[in-house]
Design an enzyme around this catalytic site. Structure first.
Site, mmCIF file in Angstrom:
data_model
loop_
_atom_site.group_PDB
_atom_site.id
_atom_site.type_symbol
_atom_site.label_atom_id
_atom_site.label_comp_id
_atom_site.label_asym_id
_atom_site.label_seq_id
_atom_site.Cartn_x
_atom_site.Cartn_y
_atom_site.Cartn_z
ATOM 1 N N ASP A 136 35.252 39.708 42.874
ATOM 2 C CA ASP A 136 35.722 40.387 41.665
ATOM 3 C C ASP A 136 37.059 39.817 41.204
ATOM 4 O OD1 ASP A 136 35.728 42.173 39.536
ATOM 5 O OD2 ASP A 136 36.558 43.828 40.708
ATOM 6 N N HIS A 179 39.687 50.826 46.217
ATOM 7 C CA HIS A 179 38.706 50.257 47.128
ATOM 8 C C HIS A 179 39.288 49.089 47.906
ATOM 9 C CE1 HIS A 179 38.198 48.561 43.002
ATOM 10 N NE2 HIS A 179 38.355 47.429 43.667
ATOM 11 N N GLN A 247 32.775 46.238 47.491
ATOM 12 C CA GLN A 247 34.053 46.946 47.345
ATOM 13 C C GLN A 247 33.842 48.412 47.709
ATOM 14 O OE1 GLN A 247 34.334 45.266 43.293
ATOM 15 N NE2 GLN A 247 36.481 44.817 43.717
ATOM 16 N N ARG A 277 51.200 46.849 39.931
ATOM 17 C CA ARG A 277 50.152 47.230 38.989
ATOM 18 C C ARG A 277 49.106 48.012 39.784
ATOM 19 N NH1 ARG A 277 45.088 45.217 37.922
ATOM 20 N NH2 ARG A 277 44.289 45.349 35.803
ATOM 21 N N ASP A 279 45.984 49.173 40.389
ATOM 22 C CA ASP A 279 44.665 48.825 39.887
ATOM 23 C C ASP A 279 43.662 49.937 40.151
ATOM 24 O OD1 ASP A 279 42.788 46.610 38.889
ATOM 25 O OD2 ASP A 279 41.837 47.254 40.758
ATOM 26 N N GLU A 321 47.238 50.948 35.794
ATOM 27 C CA GLU A 321 46.115 50.267 35.141
ATOM 28 C C GLU A 321 45.060 51.337 34.872
ATOM 29 O OE1 GLU A 321 42.256 48.244 34.797
ATOM 30 O OE2 GLU A 321 42.834 49.217 36.663
ATOM 31 N N HIS A 390 43.436 39.543 31.316
ATOM 32 C CA HIS A 390 42.423 38.834 32.103
ATOM 33 C C HIS A 390 41.043 39.458 31.952
ATOM 34 C CE1 HIS A 390 43.032 42.327 34.584
ATOM 35 N NE2 HIS A 390 42.003 41.991 35.321
ATOM 36 N N ASP A 391 40.981 40.700 31.468
ATOM 37 C CA ASP A 391 39.731 41.442 31.408
ATOM 38 C C ASP A 391 39.050 41.260 30.053
ATOM 39 O OD1 ASP A 391 38.258 42.860 33.281
ATOM 40 O OD2 ASP A 391 39.825 44.345 33.565
ATOM 41 N N ARG A 515 33.949 36.527 31.775
ATOM 42 C CA ARG A 515 35.386 36.741 31.568
ATOM 43 C C ARG A 515 36.200 35.512 31.962
ATOM 44 N NH1 ARG A 515 36.184 42.231 34.806
ATOM 45 N NH2 ARG A 515 34.852 41.018 36.211
#
Length: 646
Positions: A136, A179, A247, A277, A279, A321, A390-391, A515
């Protein structure tokens, strides 16, 4: 509120500093100041964990003694300047370490590039040790205390952080909270049957409870990771896996998980990480009958973790995030009892979405409606704003906002997906559909900022005018981000107008995830052209540099001040005001490829008949109209106020 410490806690603190009264006093004062926030959060989530204070105190004291002297000095500086993330000179730059410079040692050699651009905040995308691919994009972490072997070592990370501090640049890293990789030590021990570690996860003997949860759970990656539970052959149990089968979701109702992350955060903070960050933070608490996002316990946990850093490492800040609806987003900066006590920074996802929406429609009325829906944030917090990240781009257009301007949410979301995947007639954009969900009609979009803004198609056609318009669109988008008030986050390559990288399909672990089309390797040959404005890279870079310099010299952009919508008399021109003690700033942004005349009366009403454009540094005496060129932008303050001049 100051907390009265028990005799046992006082004794434990005193025993930890037998020969250093100054350190004892500093720790005790901070503990007294923030222990209330810490244990208000802890007790809201773990009311029956009787020994938690003693165990937490041990973690805090150990981290305090391990904290290097130069970081303790930074702590003192930040305590004296609690608004350090809110000042106009804070510009962020975001990159994958291996895409920016191969290794951490390579990144170290490129710090001067970050300095030159004017960044004071450097977010390196996931670099803690992940499982082997697929992982991921690095968000399946196998070891939080190690760096990816191909990037370097934890020592290399500390060296980089120290070099960045010398240039007043804060290092930001991702901390994945929801996760871990199934290869993480905790998951490995759970799979082997260790009861302690099985309690770190959500594990089920059969599908009874998973099926009940699934009734209300969405799918994050319906194309390649449908469902939210995975059967693990080794343990013979079903495991909660929101994002991917590899995950494993953590069970934050277990106080041992909280303690592990308190310790991990302080460990990384002592290596020089200044911004975390957080996540996937919206997902960490599970509740039957809900979508298992944005639960109240999330905010109590974040408040407690933030208090942990305030005691030991107050130089550290949290960035949430949380890509959630506006009515939920403010909770990540703190509402009610948590007001201003959770994350210091949160992504303003809606701003990004509305920028691209208005570029496609050439209409700002939906933009106005969306911004008006945001309640004021706590004044000690700030937004992270961005043009791209980045997403993928998910079209977070609410049905309510759309209805206010006479369109349907579903119809507009469909239009945007069509437009940015080049399916809409006359579209200037070149993007790719990511994760089409036939059940909901959701189609997210991948693509670099420049390709989405039209540069790729313009270059293919050899149309210099369209090249100019594409660069102006990208510059307009960055002007909005830089002029909104908060931390602008510039995504690597956008400063050079880098295009989509279709070579991702040749990398097996990337081929199924488009992506990667907007996650290229840094083009350092292109970067060499950044001072030459006869090139596309130079035009973009120098234009962005001028915007950054204008922002740095405009105190009105301090993030404690809110940007507020002015109802625009022209549906192509967005108007935002910032009411600052030095005077009102009005920002105007033309979303049309045609010049637009804006009636000047809203500017006159705010004392801007005689204005200074902070971007061009020119005086503008306004008559009946202000004319903005195609994709034109202006940051206007009163000219007669000498304190607002350069």
């Amino acid at each position: 509120m100051k907390r009265v410490l028990s005799a046992s806690v006082l004794n434990a603190i005193r025993d930890a500093f037998p020969d250093d009264d100054r350190e004892l006093e500093a720790f005790q004062l901070r503990y007294e100041r923030y222990a209330g926030q810490l244990f208000d959060g802890v007790r809201a989530v773990y009311p029956d964990a009787e020994d938690l204070e003693e165990r937490l105190l041990e973690v805090l004291l150990h981290a305090w003694h391990e904290r290097p002297a130069d970081l303790k000095r930074l702590d003192s500086q930040r305590l004296l300047s609690p608004d350090w993330l809110q000042t106009p000179d804070v510009i962020g730059y975001v990159a994958y370490a291996d895409r920016f410079a191969d290794t951490l040692a390579g990144v170290l050699e490129k710090v001067e590039y970050i300095e030159e651009l004017g960044a004071r905040y450097f977010h390196l995308m996931p670099l803690l040790k992940p499982r082997r691919a697929p992982n991921d994009g690095g968000y399946a972490v196998q070891d939080y205390r190690s760096v990816r072997e191909d990037l370097g070592s934890m020592h290399d990370l500390s060296r980089l952080a120290k070099r960045l501090r010398r240039s007043n640049i804060s290092l930001c890293l991702d901390l994945v909270l929801n996760h871990v990789a199934r290869e993480h030590e905790w998951a490995e021990r759970a799979r082997r049957g260790e009861a302690k570690y099985q309690r770190y996860f959500h594990m089920f003997a059969d599908r009874t409870l998973p099926d009940q949860y699934e009734r209300t759970l969405p799918e994050v990656f319906p194309d390649f990771a449908p469902g939210n539970f995975t059967f693990d052959d080794e343990s013979g149990q079903w495991v909660w896996t929101t994002f991917n089968s590899y995950q494993w979701d953590l069970d934050w109702s277990n106080p041992d998980v909280f303690l592990e992350f308190a310790d991990l955060i302080l460990f990384l903070a002592n290596r020089g990480v200044e911004v975390f960050r957080l996540d996937a933070i919206a997902f960490i608490w599970k509740r039957m009958g809900t979508d298992c996002q944005n639960q109240p316990e999330v905010h109590a946990i974040t408040q407690a973790l933030r208090a942990v850093t305030r005691i030991v490492a107050p130089a550290v800040a949290f960035k949430a995030e949380a890509i959630v609806a506006p009515q939920q987003l403010l909770f990540y900066l703190g509402r009610g009892a948590h007001h201003g006590k959770v994350s210091d920074l949160a992504y303003h996802n809606s701003l990004m979405v509305q920028i691209w929406s208005s570029l496609a429609s050439r209409d700002i009325r939906l933009f106005e409606a969306a911004l008006k829906a945001f309640p004021p944030k706590p004044t000690n917090t700030t937004w992270g704003m961005y043009v791209r990240c980045h997403d993928d781009i998910g079209w977070a257009i609410s049905d309510e906002d759309a209805a206010k301007v006479g369109v349907t949410g579903e119809g507009h979301r469909r239009f945007l997906s069509d437009f940015y995947s080049s399916e809409f007639p006359g579209s200037f954009a070149r993007g790719l559909v990511f994760q089409h969900n036939p059940r909901t009609g959701d189609r997210r979009i991948s693509g670099s900022g420049a390709s989405l803004a039209g540069l790729e198609i313009a270059l293919e056609r050899g149309d210099e005018h369209e090249v100019h318009l594409a660069l102006e669109r990208l510059m307009l988008a960055h002007a909005i981000v830089l002029g909104f008030g908060g931390v602008p986050l510039l995504y690597m390559g956008d400063e050079l107008a880098m295009l989509n990288d279709y070579g991702y399909v040749d990398v097996p672990e990337h081929a199924e995830d488009n992506r990667w089309v907007h996650r290229p390797h840094m083009d350092w040959a292109r970067a060499e052209l950044r001072h030459d404005e006869t090139t596309i890279a130079g035009r973009m870079y120098q234009g962005l540099k001028r915007l950054i310099e204008a922002r740095r010299n405009t105190p009105h952009f301090h993030a404690a001040v809110e940007s507020r919508v002015i109802d625009s008399p022209n549906p192509h021109v967005l108007m935002l005001e910032r009411v600052h003690p030095l005077g009102t700033l009005v920002a105007t942004y033309n979303f049309s490829e045609h010049a637009q005349a804006l009636p000047s009366w809203p500017l006159h009403a705010r004392g801007l008949s005689d204005a200074l454009d902070r971007i061009t540094r020119e005086r503008r005496v306004l008559g009946e109209t202000l004319v903005l060129p195609p994709y034109g932008r202006a940051w206007l303050t009163p000219f007669e106020d000498a304190s607002t001049r350069w």
